[in-house]
Design a protein around this motif. Sequence first.
Motif, PDB file in Angstrom:
ATOM      1  N   GLU A 159     -33.124 -25.403 -59.311  1.00 27.94           N
ATOM      2  CA  GLU A 159     -33.539 -26.224 -58.171  1.00 27.94           C
ATOM      3  C   GLU A 159     -33.569 -25.391 -56.892  1.00 27.94           C
ATOM      4  O   GLU A 159     -32.538 -25.032 -56.353  1.00 27.94           O
ATOM      5  N   GLU A 207     -31.956 -30.048 -51.070  1.00 24.59           N
ATOM      6  CA  GLU A 207     -31.386 -31.327 -51.491  1.00 24.59           C
ATOM      7  C   GLU A 207     -31.044 -31.322 -52.980  1.00 24.59           C
ATOM      8  O   GLU A 207     -29.967 -31.763 -53.388  1.00 24.59           O
ATOM      9  N   ARG A 208     -31.956 -30.801 -53.795  1.00 26.23           N
ATOM     10  CA  ARG A 208     -31.748 -30.834 -55.240  1.00 26.23           C
ATOM     11  C   ARG A 208     -30.656 -29.846 -55.669  1.00 26.23           C
ATOM     12  O   ARG A 208     -29.844 -30.133 -56.537  1.00 26.23           O
ATOM     13  N   HIS A 261     -27.339 -31.420 -54.749  1.00 24.42           N
ATOM     14  CA  HIS A 261     -27.000 -32.441 -55.745  1.00 24.42           C
ATOM     15  C   HIS A 261     -26.332 -31.796 -56.955  1.00 24.42           C
ATOM     16  O   HIS A 261     -25.288 -32.258 -57.435  1.00 24.42           O
ATOM     17  N   LYS A 274     -28.283 -32.539 -62.825  1.00 21.80           N
ATOM     18  CA  LYS A 274     -29.607 -32.400 -62.239  1.00 21.80           C
ATOM     19  C   LYS A 274     -29.972 -33.724 -61.571  1.00 21.80           C
ATOM     20  O   LYS A 274     -29.615 -34.791 -62.070  1.00 21.80           O
ATOM     21  N   PRO A 275     -30.713 -33.683 -60.479  1.00 21.03           N
ATOM     22  CA  PRO A 275     -31.117 -34.933 -59.829  1.00 21.03           C
ATOM     23  C   PRO A 275     -31.957 -35.795 -60.763  1.00 21.03           C
ATOM     24  O   PRO A 275     -32.725 -35.293 -61.584  1.00 21.03           O
ATOM     25  N   SER A 276     -31.797 -37.099 -60.638  1.00 24.04           N
ATOM     26  CA  SER A 276     -32.547 -38.048 -61.452  1.00 24.04           C
ATOM     27  C   SER A 276     -33.087 -39.155 -60.557  1.00 24.04           C
ATOM     28  O   SER A 276     -32.362 -39.675 -59.709  1.00 24.04           O
ATOM     29  N   PRO A 277     -34.344 -39.541 -60.726  1.00 23.79           N
ATOM     30  CA  PRO A 277     -34.874 -40.656 -59.936  1.00 23.79           C
ATOM     31  C   PRO A 277     -34.319 -42.002 -60.368  1.00 23.79           C
ATOM     32  O   PRO A 277     -34.437 -42.995 -59.655  1.00 23.79           O
ATOM     33  N   ALA A 278     -33.687 -42.026 -61.543  1.00 23.63           N
ATOM     34  CA  ALA A 278     -33.220 -43.291 -62.107  1.00 23.63           C
ATOM     35  C   ALA A 278     -31.780 -43.624 -61.741  1.00 23.63           C
ATOM     36  O   ALA A 278     -31.372 -44.788 -61.832  1.00 23.63           O
ATOM     37  N   GLN A 333     -28.154 -42.392 -59.236  1.00 21.79           N
ATOM     38  CA  GLN A 333     -27.437 -41.545 -58.295  1.00 21.79           C
ATOM     39  C   GLN A 333     -26.046 -41.272 -58.864  1.00 21.79           C
ATOM     40  O   GLN A 333     -25.286 -42.198 -59.143  1.00 21.79           O
TER      41      GLN A 333
END
Length: 439
Positions: A121, A125-126, A129, A136-140, A142
Motif C-alpha cells: 500500500e 491512508e492505506r 491502516h 489490509k484496508p477493506s471497503p466492507a 473497518q
Amino acid sequence: MLCQGNPLTQSGQFGRRGFLMAGAAGGLGLSLPDLLMRQAAAEMKQYDFIKARAKSVIHIFLPGGLAQQESFDPKPYSPLEYRGELGTTKTNTGEVFCNSIPKLAQHADKYCVIRSMTHGEAAHERGTHNMFTGYKPSPALQYPCFGSVVSHEYGPRNNMPAYICIPNVPNEFAGTGYLPSSYGGFALGADPARDNFQVRDLNLAGGVDAERFARRKEALERINQRFVSSTTADNVGAMNTFYERAYDLLDTPSAKEAFDLSKEDDKMRDRYGRNQAGARMLMARRLVEAGSRLVTLTYGGWDMHTNITSGIKNSMPALDQGLSVLLEDLTERGMLDETLVMVTSEFGRTPKINNDAGRDHWPKVFSVMLAGGGIKGGMIHGASDATATEPEIDPVSPADLASTMYHLLGIVSDKELMAPGGRPIEIVDGGKLIKDIIS
C-alpha cells in the motif's frame, strides 16, 4: 496462536473451524464431550505457551513514512543516488546505522530492528491502516486498531484508561472499527511539550468540591441507568462507559497524577528533551507505569519528498535523544522487560533519490524497531537488498508484526471477535509469529 486445528477460541467458544472439526470428529466416532475434554487440555498447554511477556505497549508512530536508508538500514556501498548524502555510524553491537541516530546506535543491544517489513500500500491512508490494524484496508469493514483490541481484551488497570493517545487520536484508523466505541482511545487533547500543558477534563469545575462531585455522580448514575436500559444503541452505552471510567479516573489521585509532567524531576525532563519527542515519550512512560496498557504517540512528519537530508537533520535529533532516553529510563526502572516499545511508520521511501533531492513512498521494504516486552535485544531480523528496494530475506508483513505483538501481550491473535451482525472476525488473519526475535 492456538494449536493448529484447535476449534476453541480463547474464550472457550467454538470458532468457524471448530464447527467443521467437531462435525468431522463426530464422523470418526469421537463424541462431543471427548472432543471438548481433549481440546480443553490442549488449550491449557497452549495458554502456558502464550503467557504474557509484556504488560504494556508504547507504540511510537512516525507519520509520513520514515526513510529506512536515513535511519536503520543505510546502504553505504550503493551509488550516491541510492545511499543519499548522510553517512553511517557503528552501533554498540557492531552493526551499521545511519549517522542520523548516533545515540540510538549506542543502545542497539536493547532492541531489534526488522529490516524486511513489507506490504503493498503506497498511499498514506492505506499504509497507515495496515500498520495500526494488521489488516489490509477493506471497503466492507473497518477493523479495530491495536489499542482498541487490547482495551477490549484486558480493560482498564489501576483506573487508568487502557488505551491512550498522545496528544490526540492520530488518524481515522486508530479507532475501534467494528468494536463498540467504548474501547476507543483516551486523547490528552493537548501536546505535553507545551508550557501550559493540561489534560482536558481531569480537574473539577470551579466551585465543585468533592461532596458536590459525589452528589452529581450519584444523580447521573440514576439517570443513566434508566436511559441505557431503554436502548441498545452503541453510542449510548459507550457514553455511559466513558462517564464511569472518567469518574474512576477523577476519583483516583495516583491516576490523575500520571498525566502531570510537572511531577517529574527537571533533570529527567531535560534528559528526554524539552520538545515534542521528549515530552511525549516521557508522558508515555508515566502512563504505562501508572497502568495504561497501550499508549500510542506520534512525532514529526516524515513524508520527505524534497530535501530529505535537511529534513532528517531537522527532525531526527529529538527522536534520537527521546527514544534513547526512553530505553534507558525503562531499563533503570526495571520496566523494559515488561514494556514493549514499538516504532513504526506507514511505509518506507524509494530506493533512489528523486529530482527534488527527496524520496517518495515505498511500501515494498522498510524498517521497524522493537524493544523490551520479550524481544531479543541486539539483533537484526531480515534484510533488504543492496539498494533497499525489496526484502532479500525473511519478509515480515503487518499481520506478522501484529500477531507477534499480541502474542507478547498474551492475546491469541486468531481469536474471533464479533463484528456487527454476529460475523466472527479474527483479531489478525493469517499473521505468523516472528519467533526469531522473541527471547
